[in-house]
Scaffold this motif. Sequence first.
Motif, PDB file in Angstrom:
ATOM      1  N   GLY A  95       0.785  -1.111   0.130  1.00 51.31           N
ATOM      2  CA  GLY A  95      -0.062  -0.011  -0.098  1.00 51.31           C
ATOM      3  C   GLY A  95       0.885   1.196  -0.017  1.00 51.31           C
ATOM      4  N   CYS A 149       0.902   5.693   0.037  1.00 53.29           N
ATOM      5  CA  CYS A 149       0.096   6.803   0.267  1.00 53.29           C
ATOM      6  C   CYS A 149       0.926   8.111  -0.025  1.00 53.29           C
ATOM      7  CB  CYS A 149      -0.230   6.992   1.777  1.00 53.29           C
ATOM      8  SG  CYS A 149       0.938   7.080   2.966  1.00 53.29           S
ATOM      9  N   THR A 175      -0.465   1.715   4.524  1.00 53.17           N
ATOM     10  CA  THR A 175      -0.075   2.448   3.402  1.00 53.17           C
ATOM     11  C   THR A 175       1.189   3.140   3.836  1.00 53.17           C
ATOM     12  OG1 THR A 175      -1.413   4.233   3.632  1.00 53.17           O
ATOM     13  CG2 THR A 175      -2.171   2.226   2.097  1.00 53.17           C
ATOM     14  N   GLN A 229       2.170   4.856  -7.509  1.00 57.30           N
ATOM     15  CA  GLN A 229       2.456   3.798  -6.780  1.00 57.30           C
ATOM     16  C   GLN A 229       3.597   3.038  -7.758  1.00 57.30           C
ATOM     17  OE1 GLN A 229      -0.191   0.788  -5.485  1.00 57.30           O
ATOM     18  NE2 GLN A 229       1.329   0.031  -4.119  1.00 57.30           N
TER      19      GLN A 229
END
Length: 104
Positions: free
Chosen positions: A17, A19, A41, A88
Amino acid sequence: MTVREHLIAARALVALGWCQGADAKDADGRMVYAKDPAASTWCVMGALRAADPLWNSTFQCAVDAFQSAARLRRSSIAAWNDRPVTTQAYVLAVFDRAIAREAQ
């Protein structure tokens, strides 16, 4: 832990994850400490912090390796991570490049 192992561990966290705007966030999107068990995340710096269990000397070397792979000169990794165009997938690709460089 080697620098390469550190990068691999941080990459694994980002793969779980990713962020922006915080070192880490929990499943509800609330900011948490990078090493908080509730973190789900991580940003690049949060993942690099969380991947270093002992805060040993590989942390700064891993930061330097990522910065070099991202071709960042004076820009901070946190600012780069939080840019609207950063994704990402892009972060993972830079981790892959940094890991490959450490294998040489």
